[in-house]
Design an enzyme around this catalytic site. Structure first.
Site, PDB file in Angstrom:
ATOM      1  N   ASN A 161       0.852  -1.187   0.000  1.00 20.64           N
ATOM      2  CA  ASN A 161       0.000   0.000   0.000  1.00 20.64           C
ATOM      3  C   ASN A 161       0.891   1.240   0.000  1.00 20.64           C
ATOM      4  OD1 ASN A 161      -1.753   2.109   0.509  1.00 20.64           O
ATOM      5  ND2 ASN A 161      -2.990   0.978   1.985  1.00 20.64           N
ATOM      6  N   PHE A 162       1.159   1.735  -1.202  1.00 24.14           N
ATOM      7  CA  PHE A 162       1.955   2.952  -1.379  1.00 24.14           C
ATOM      8  C   PHE A 162       1.039   4.146  -1.653  1.00 24.14           C
ATOM      9  CE2 PHE A 162       5.594   0.237  -3.357  1.00 24.14           C
ATOM     10  CZ  PHE A 162       6.038  -0.120  -2.092  1.00 24.14           C
ATOM     11  N   SER A 163      -0.224   4.096  -1.201  1.00 32.12           N
ATOM     12  CA  SER A 163      -1.162   5.062  -1.766  1.00 32.12           C
ATOM     13  C   SER A 163      -2.289   5.556  -0.878  1.00 32.12           C
ATOM     14  CB  SER A 163      -1.776   4.450  -3.033  1.00 32.12           C
ATOM     15  OG  SER A 163      -2.192   3.118  -2.809  1.00 32.12           O
ATOM     16  N   CYS A 164      -2.452   5.058   0.342  1.00 31.54           N
ATOM     17  CA  CYS A 164      -3.543   5.546   1.195  1.00 31.54           C
ATOM     18  C   CYS A 164      -3.341   7.031   1.480  1.00 31.54           C
ATOM     19  CB  CYS A 164      -3.588   4.759   2.500  1.00 31.54           C
ATOM     20  SG  CYS A 164      -4.902   5.302   3.617  1.00 31.54           S
ATOM     21  N   CYS A 202     -38.394  21.476 -25.591  1.00 34.80           N
ATOM     22  CA  CYS A 202     -38.052  21.959 -24.250  1.00 34.80           C
ATOM     23  C   CYS A 202     -37.055  23.115 -24.285  1.00 34.80           C
ATOM     24  CB  CYS A 202     -37.489  20.819 -23.403  1.00 34.80           C
ATOM     25  SG  CYS A 202     -35.898  20.173 -23.989  1.00 34.80           S
ATOM     26  N   CYS A 224     -31.486  22.302 -25.859  1.00 33.97           N
ATOM     27  CA  CYS A 224     -30.412  22.389 -26.852  1.00 33.97           C
ATOM     28  C   CYS A 224     -30.132  23.850 -27.205  1.00 33.97           C
ATOM     29  CB  CYS A 224     -30.763  21.588 -28.098  1.00 33.97           C
ATOM     30  SG  CYS A 224     -32.287  22.117 -28.927  1.00 33.97           S
ATOM     31  N   CYS A 261     -26.531  25.683 -26.452  1.00 28.26           N
ATOM     32  CA  CYS A 261     -25.738  26.147 -27.590  1.00 28.26           C
ATOM     33  C   CYS A 261     -25.550  27.662 -27.545  1.00 28.26           C
ATOM     34  CB  CYS A 261     -26.418  25.734 -28.896  1.00 28.26           C
ATOM     35  SG  CYS A 261     -25.425  26.062 -30.374  1.00 28.26           S
ATOM     36  N   CYS A 321     -29.987  16.850 -24.674  1.00 27.72           N
ATOM     37  CA  CYS A 321     -31.333  16.521 -25.152  1.00 27.72           C
ATOM     38  C   CYS A 321     -31.911  15.360 -24.345  1.00 27.72           C
ATOM     39  CB  CYS A 321     -31.298  16.156 -26.633  1.00 27.72           C
ATOM     40  SG  CYS A 321     -32.924  15.684 -27.284  1.00 27.72           S
TER      41      CYS A 321
END
Length: 494
Positions: free
Chosen positions: A231-234, A444, A447, A451, A483
């Site tokens: 475990n090199f990453s906790c 609706c 879009c 845009c 959409c």
């Protein structure tokens, strides 16, 4: 199409109950929860197989399952009958239920399938690991063992909501290592291996100095572990020089990998931190000093949100909090990027990879395999839904393989890598523009506004109808993403 998606979306509202009340209430014994759960976990073919032999929903005139649905006590019940009828009439899905060959070979060790529990709360006791093995998981990376005494906080978790209610998008934790002593943990591993000799057990370890790494490695081998994970990453250790501090320092990686190799002949997995810009060089250092394989990623250092009343963060521990590890579906894109980097780096060619980060569905798992992973580790989705998700992970992946005439997972590994190129290699002469299917448009305006304010002002708005100006459209695809009815598509510009 839109109606079908609405049905599937309704299935994602399912609370994934334990001992589902809808199954108990169903007089026809269709057991609808299995169908709904499969859809919830994006296993549509599995849902169909569960419904294929049960056509009772087609004729039921009293949906007691819906009246009993626990979701109805929150807002409105799942439309179980409508969903089951839809699933039973799905097209282009085979009734073939034969399982594909899911076994893999990792560092010379046969694994019955590629699915492991990650070193985390989900693999932290004898009883939990037994439960997981009985459910069908191929192996576990047992919660990190150390001589360092972890003192945990309460509460220690926080979550950001997912795409459907009562689900996680991202999950933060402040938990550190196993609460048990090293001796207790290795005795648990010994008992697990004795009871489940065919399962694969990884001893995740973390030392504070070279001697501890060596001793822990020796104890892991003596206990019967199949592999060792460094475990090199906790990222949330309460002491400097541990966890992700190691993974960001190539000198420490070299030192502690050599110390681990000194203590054991077992295959060594170096579990890498994502809290770094480039993972390839630290990974190379681990391999050069005795590691046989790599695992990525561990959790990402994070602050999820701020308590606007006391100005602490979450989880709130008496008005204070700390940076913690973020994981779950939100980190999957980050994990895939690092896996791609490792798998495509020439000096690391052929090094077995464990993929970790946001795996919830069989499609998530397939993404990691297509980018070069041999096996996978899962945590957050088990914390959310339980060990039972293994059924859908295996089934969905198996059905995909059968549908595509894939004999083994080896045939899928790394297939996506050639198609992920450097930005300068992309075809920049290709031009697309959007088209709107007026039959599916619900007017609706999503879009148009996207845009207008976030794109290229290529969509007009006349009498509540979006109109495309092809001379302005650059084919960016933003409108297709917002959409709600998938009424917009991208086509080649002539």
């Amino acid at each position: 199409m839109a109606k079908n998606k609405t049905r599937i979306a309704d299935a994602t509202r399912c609370l994934m109950c334990y001992q589902p009340i809808c199954d108990i209430a169903c007089q026809k014994k269709v057991f609808p929860a299995g169908i709904i759960h499969a859809l919830h976990l994006k296993n549509e073919a599995g849902a169909y197989l569960r419904s294929a032999e049960n056509v009772s929903c087609l004729h039921c005139d009293d949906a007691k399952c819906e009246k009993a649905c626990a979701r109805g006590r929150v807002d409105s019940p799942i439309r179980i009958q409508e969903i089951c009828r839809y699933v039973s009439q799905m097209e282009n899905i085979s009734r073939e239920s034969t399982q594909a060959e899911l076994s893999v070979n990792f560092c010379g060790i046969r694994c019955e399938n590629p699915f492991f529990l990650a070193s985390s709360p989900v693999a932290s006791s004898f009883e939990m690991c037994c439960h997981a093995f009985d459910a069908g998981w191929a192996g576990v990376s047992y919660k990190t063992i150390s001589f360092y005494q972890s003192w945990e906080v309460s509460p220690r978790f926080d979550a950001l909501p997912g795409e459907h209610p009562f689900s996680f998008c991202g999950f933060k934790n402040l938990e550190q290592l196993s609460p048990h002593s090293a001796e207790e943990n290795f005795e648990i591993i010994r008992r697990l291996k004795e009871r489940y000799p065919e399962k694969v057990i990884i001893a995740s370890i973390m030392g504070r100095n070279c001697d501890e790494w060596t001793v822990l490695a020796r104890m892991a081998e003596e206990a019967g572990a199949d592999l060792i994970e460094c475990n090199f990453s906790c990222p949330q250790m309460a002491k400097q020089g541990l966890g992700s501090d190691i993974g960001q320092d190539q000198d420490l990686i070299a030192l502690y990998t050599r110390a681990t190799r000194k203590g054991s002949r077992l295959p060594i997995i170096a579990k890498m931190t994502p809290n770094i810009g480039n993972m390839e060089l630290p990974a190379m250092t681990a391999i050069a000093n005795g590691a046989n394989s790599l695992a990525a990623i561990n959790t990402v250092k994070s602050i999820t949100r701020i308590n606007t009343e006391n100005f602490s963060s979450y989880p709130d521990i008496g008005g204070q909090s700390a940076v913690g590890g973020y994981f779950g579906q939100a980190v999957k894109p980050i994990a895939l990027r690092f896996i791609r980097d490792l798998a495509s780096y020439p000096p690391l060619k052929g090094i077995p990879l464990f993929g970790i980060g946001g795996i919830t569905t069989w499609q998530d798992a397939l993404d990691f395999i297509l980018l070069g992973c041999t096996a996978l580790q899962v945590c957050t989705s088990v914390m959310e839904y339980g060990y039972r998700i293994i059924d859908h992970l295996k089934e969905g992946l198996s059905i995909y393989m059968k549908q595509h005439d894939i004999a083994s997972l080896d045939e899928l590994r790394g297939l996506a890598l050639p198609n992920l190129v450097q930005p300068e290699q992309l075809d920049r002469e290709r031009k697309l523009h959007c088209e709107i299917d007026s039959r599916r448009c619900i007017h609706c305006g999503r879009c148009y506004i996207s845009c207008l304010d976030g794109g290229h002002q290529a969509i007009g708005w006349e009498k509540r109808t979006p109109m495309i100006d092809k001379s302005l459209c650059v084919g960016c695809g933003l409108c297709t993403l917002v959409c709600p009815t998938e009424a917009i598509s991208l086509v080649n510009s002539l």
